[in-house]
Design a protein around this motif. Structure first.
Motif, PDB file in Angstrom:
ATOM      1  N   MET A 101      24.957  64.501  66.120  1.00  0.00           N
ATOM      2  CA  MET A 101      23.614  65.089  66.054  1.00  0.00           C
ATOM      3  C   MET A 101      22.988  64.946  64.657  1.00  0.00           C
ATOM      4  O   MET A 101      21.894  65.440  64.424  1.00  0.00           O
ATOM      5  CB  MET A 101      23.676  66.575  66.432  1.00  0.00           C
ATOM      6  N   GLY A 102      23.700  64.313  63.719  1.00  0.00           N
ATOM      7  CA  GLY A 102      23.183  64.150  62.362  1.00  0.00           C
ATOM      8  C   GLY A 102      23.399  65.354  61.465  1.00  0.00           C
ATOM      9  O   GLY A 102      22.745  65.505  60.437  1.00  0.00           O
ATOM     10  N   MET A 103      24.347  66.223  61.830  1.00  0.00           N
ATOM     11  CA  MET A 103      24.687  67.401  61.028  1.00  0.00           C
ATOM     12  C   MET A 103      25.865  67.057  60.130  1.00  0.00           C
ATOM     13  O   MET A 103      26.838  66.450  60.576  1.00  0.00           O
ATOM     14  CB  MET A 103      25.058  68.569  61.929  1.00  0.00           C
ATOM     15  N   LEU A 104      25.757  67.446  58.866  1.00  0.00           N
ATOM     16  CA  LEU A 104      26.806  67.171  57.887  1.00  0.00           C
ATOM     17  C   LEU A 104      27.259  68.471  57.249  1.00  0.00           C
ATOM     18  O   LEU A 104      26.433  69.276  56.816  1.00  0.00           O
ATOM     19  CB  LEU A 104      26.264  66.229  56.803  1.00  0.00           C
ATOM     20  N   LYS A 105      28.566  68.679  57.207  1.00  0.00           N
ATOM     21  CA  LYS A 105      29.156  69.821  56.516  1.00  0.00           C
ATOM     22  C   LYS A 105      30.088  69.266  55.452  1.00  0.00           C
ATOM     23  O   LYS A 105      30.940  68.435  55.740  1.00  0.00           O
ATOM     24  CB  LYS A 105      29.939  70.708  57.478  1.00  0.00           C
ATOM     25  N   LEU A 106      29.901  69.731  54.222  1.00  0.00           N
ATOM     26  CA  LEU A 106      30.729  69.291  53.101  1.00  0.00           C
ATOM     27  C   LEU A 106      31.305  70.505  52.389  1.00  0.00           C
ATOM     28  O   LEU A 106      30.649  71.546  52.300  1.00  0.00           O
ATOM     29  CB  LEU A 106      29.895  68.499  52.089  1.00  0.00           C
ATOM     30  N   ALA A 107      32.499  70.368  51.849  1.00  0.00           N
ATOM     31  CA  ALA A 107      33.103  71.412  51.029  1.00  0.00           C
ATOM     32  C   ALA A 107      34.048  70.759  50.039  1.00  0.00           C
ATOM     33  O   ALA A 107      34.779  69.827  50.385  1.00  0.00           O
ATOM     34  CB  ALA A 107      33.865  72.415  51.899  1.00  0.00           C
ATOM     35  N   GLY A 108      34.003  71.227  48.811  1.00  0.00           N
ATOM     36  CA  GLY A 108      34.889  70.697  47.787  1.00  0.00           C
ATOM     37  C   GLY A 108      34.910  71.593  46.576  1.00  0.00           C
ATOM     38  O   GLY A 108      34.160  72.571  46.494  1.00  0.00           O
ATOM     39  N   SER A 109      35.774  71.270  45.637  1.00  0.00           N
ATOM     40  CA  SER A 109      35.861  72.042  44.400  1.00  0.00           C
ATOM     41  C   SER A 109      36.072  71.091  43.231  1.00  0.00           C
ATOM     42  O   SER A 109      36.550  69.968  43.393  1.00  0.00           O
ATOM     43  CB  SER A 109      36.989  73.069  44.478  1.00  0.00           C
ATOM     44  N   VAL A 110      35.687  71.577  42.065  1.00  0.00           N
ATOM     45  CA  VAL A 110      35.770  70.783  40.845  1.00  0.00           C
ATOM     46  C   VAL A 110      35.981  71.741  39.683  1.00  0.00           C
ATOM     47  O   VAL A 110      35.606  72.923  39.756  1.00  0.00           O
ATOM     48  CB  VAL A 110      34.478  69.939  40.659  1.00  0.00           C
ATOM     49  N   ALA A 111      36.579  71.260  38.627  1.00  0.00           N
ATOM     50  CA  ALA A 111      36.755  72.078  37.424  1.00  0.00           C
ATOM     51  C   ALA A 111      35.376  72.494  36.907  1.00  0.00           C
ATOM     52  O   ALA A 111      34.459  71.668  36.800  1.00  0.00           O
ATOM     53  CB  ALA A 111      37.504  71.299  36.353  1.00  0.00           C
ATOM     54  N   ALA A 112      35.211  73.767  36.606  1.00  0.00           N
ATOM     55  CA  ALA A 112      33.924  74.281  36.134  1.00  0.00           C
ATOM     56  C   ALA A 112      33.450  73.542  34.889  1.00  0.00           C
ATOM     57  O   ALA A 112      32.256  73.257  34.747  1.00  0.00           O
ATOM     58  CB  ALA A 112      34.029  75.783  35.858  1.00  0.00           C
ATOM     59  N   ALA A 113      34.360  73.187  34.012  1.00  0.00           N
ATOM     60  CA  ALA A 113      33.989  72.475  32.787  1.00  0.00           C
ATOM     61  C   ALA A 113      33.316  71.143  33.081  1.00  0.00           C
ATOM     62  O   ALA A 113      32.451  70.694  32.329  1.00  0.00           O
ATOM     63  CB  ALA A 113      35.213  72.267  31.907  1.00  0.00           C
ATOM     64  N   ASP A 114      33.678  70.500  34.185  1.00  0.00           N
ATOM     65  CA  ASP A 114      33.096  69.203  34.548  1.00  0.00           C
ATOM     66  C   ASP A 114      31.622  69.304  34.910  1.00  0.00           C
ATOM     67  O   ASP A 114      30.863  68.362  34.695  1.00  0.00           O
ATOM     68  CB  ASP A 114      33.843  68.571  35.727  1.00  0.00           C
ATOM     69  N   VAL A 115      31.203  70.427  35.501  1.00  0.00           N
ATOM     70  CA  VAL A 115      29.832  70.539  36.024  1.00  0.00           C
ATOM     71  C   VAL A 115      28.947  71.544  35.289  1.00  0.00           C
ATOM     72  O   VAL A 115      27.827  71.802  35.712  1.00  0.00           O
ATOM     73  CB  VAL A 115      29.849  70.849  37.541  1.00  0.00           C
ATOM     74  N   MET A 116      29.408  72.075  34.188  1.00  0.00           N
ATOM     75  CA  MET A 116      28.610  73.075  33.475  1.00  0.00           C
ATOM     76  C   MET A 116      27.262  72.552  32.990  1.00  0.00           C
ATOM     77  O   MET A 116      26.316  73.312  32.842  1.00  0.00           O
ATOM     78  CB  MET A 116      29.394  73.667  32.293  1.00  0.00           C
ATOM     79  N   ASN A 117      27.132  71.246  32.768  1.00  0.00           N
ATOM     80  CA  ASN A 117      25.863  70.670  32.330  1.00  0.00           C
ATOM     81  C   ASN A 117      25.074  70.043  33.471  1.00  0.00           C
ATOM     82  O   ASN A 117      24.050  69.394  33.237  1.00  0.00           O
ATOM     83  CB  ASN A 117      26.099  69.626  31.226  1.00  0.00           C
ATOM     84  N   ALA A 118      25.513  70.227  34.694  1.00  0.00           N
ATOM     85  CA  ALA A 118      24.815  69.650  35.847  1.00  0.00           C
ATOM     86  C   ALA A 118      23.446  70.304  36.005  1.00  0.00           C
ATOM     87  O   ALA A 118      23.286  71.510  35.796  1.00  0.00           O
ATOM     88  CB  ALA A 118      25.637  69.854  37.116  1.00  0.00           C
ATOM     89  N   THR A 119      22.450  69.484  36.373  1.00  0.00           N
ATOM     90  CA  THR A 119      21.115  70.015  36.646  1.00  0.00           C
ATOM     91  C   THR A 119      20.670  69.761  38.084  1.00  0.00           C
ATOM     92  O   THR A 119      19.681  70.318  38.516  1.00  0.00           O
ATOM     93  CB  THR A 119      20.055  69.426  35.691  1.00  0.00           C
ATOM     94  N   TYR A 120      21.402  68.893  38.804  1.00  0.00           N
ATOM     95  CA  TYR A 120      21.072  68.711  40.210  1.00  0.00           C
ATOM     96  C   TYR A 120      22.267  68.219  41.017  1.00  0.00           C
ATOM     97  O   TYR A 120      23.254  67.744  40.473  1.00  0.00           O
ATOM     98  CB  TYR A 120      19.852  67.808  40.407  1.00  0.00           C
ATOM     99  N   PHE A 121      22.149  68.411  42.328  1.00  0.00           N
ATOM    100  CA  PHE A 121      23.161  68.027  43.304  1.00  0.00           C
ATOM    101  C   PHE A 121      22.453  67.188  44.355  1.00  0.00           C
ATOM    102  O   PHE A 121      21.439  67.623  44.907  1.00  0.00           O
ATOM    103  CB  PHE A 121      23.749  69.286  43.952  1.00  0.00           C
ATOM    104  N   ASN A 122      22.938  65.979  44.588  1.00  0.00           N
ATOM    105  CA  ASN A 122      22.297  65.198  45.636  1.00  0.00           C
ATOM    106  C   ASN A 122      23.306  64.550  46.565  1.00  0.00           C
ATOM    107  O   ASN A 122      24.486  64.462  46.265  1.00  0.00           O
ATOM    108  CB  ASN A 122      21.277  64.203  45.081  1.00  0.00           C
ATOM    109  N   ILE A 123      22.773  64.139  47.709  1.00  0.00           N
ATOM    110  CA  ILE A 123      23.576  63.535  48.767  1.00  0.00           C
ATOM    111  C   ILE A 123      23.034  62.140  49.007  1.00  0.00           C
ATOM    112  O   ILE A 123      21.830  61.952  49.207  1.00  0.00           O
ATOM    113  CB  ILE A 123      23.535  64.386  50.045  1.00  0.00           C
ATOM    114  N   HIS A 124      23.933  61.164  48.975  1.00  0.00           N
ATOM    115  CA  HIS A 124      23.614  59.756  49.207  1.00  0.00           C
ATOM    116  C   HIS A 124      24.227  59.311  50.532  1.00  0.00           C
ATOM    117  O   HIS A 124      25.279  59.803  50.923  1.00  0.00           O
ATOM    118  CB  HIS A 124      24.267  58.863  48.137  1.00  0.00           C
ATOM    119  N   THR A 125      23.619  58.325  51.163  1.00  0.00           N
ATOM    120  CA  THR A 125      24.305  57.619  52.234  1.00  0.00           C
ATOM    121  C   THR A 125      25.449  56.867  51.555  1.00  0.00           C
ATOM    122  O   THR A 125      25.270  56.332  50.463  1.00  0.00           O
ATOM    123  CB  THR A 125      23.359  56.611  52.924  1.00  0.00           C
ATOM    124  N   ALA A 126      26.620  56.848  52.177  1.00  0.00           N
ATOM    125  CA  ALA A 126      27.766  56.143  51.608  1.00  0.00           C
ATOM    126  C   ALA A 126      27.962  54.813  52.337  1.00  0.00           C
ATOM    127  O   ALA A 126      27.629  54.689  53.520  1.00  0.00           O
ATOM    128  CB  ALA A 126      29.028  56.986  51.726  1.00  0.00           C
TER     129      ALA A 126
END
Length: 145
Positions: A101-126
């Motif tokens: 139906m085109g529904m996507l569910k994602l879940a994951g984790s990452v070290a907080a130090a890796d993403v502390m400077n992140a300003t956006y989150f995006n999803i690409h076709t793979a």
């Protein structure tokens, strides 16, 4: 004797609470590479001590298609984070496949130090199950870590 046992237990309980942060939920918006897709959804981030857990639920994507999501740092092409062309934070990549139906569910984790400077989150076709991005991103949201 009871007071002696109670104090270490209280300190442990309070110490655990200090490590928890309130979850943040962001609304995804369509990006130009999304073309004819009518994607919509949310991303929720939860920081627990040294880890950031991310979950996303997106609808309106192409059915049975692989997608890859990750955080990015701010780029220089625009003040709008999703249009800024910032570098991806590859340690935060999450790969998943949409359902029929085109529904996507994602879940994951990452070290907080890796993403502390992140300003956006995006999803690409793979391109495939490896998660190599096939486009500039189909849906995005700015984030504050």
């Amino acid at each position: 004797m009871k007071k002696i046992l109670f104090m270490p237990a209280l300190a442990l309980a309070l110490g655990s609470c200090a490590m928890m942060y309130a979850p943040m939920t962001y609304t995804l918006a369509k990006q130009p590479a999304g073309g004819a897709l009518s994607s919509s959804g949310t991303v929720t981030t939860t920081r627990d001590g040294m880890t950031v857990m991310t979950s996303a639920m997106v609808s309106g994507l192409a059915p049975n298609t692989y997608y890859v999501a990750h955080y990015h740092v701010q780029g220089t092409a625009s003040t709008d984070p999703c249009s800024s062309g910032g570098a991806p934070i590859m340690s935060s990549a999450i790969v998943g496949q949409s359902d029929a139906m085109g529904m996507l569910k994602l879940a994951g984790s990452v070290a907080a130090a890796d993403v502390m400077n992140a300003t956006y989150f995006n999803i690409h076709t793979a391109k495939d199950a490896t998660g190599a991005p096939a486009d500039a991103g189909v849906t995005c949201t700015s984030v504050k870590m």
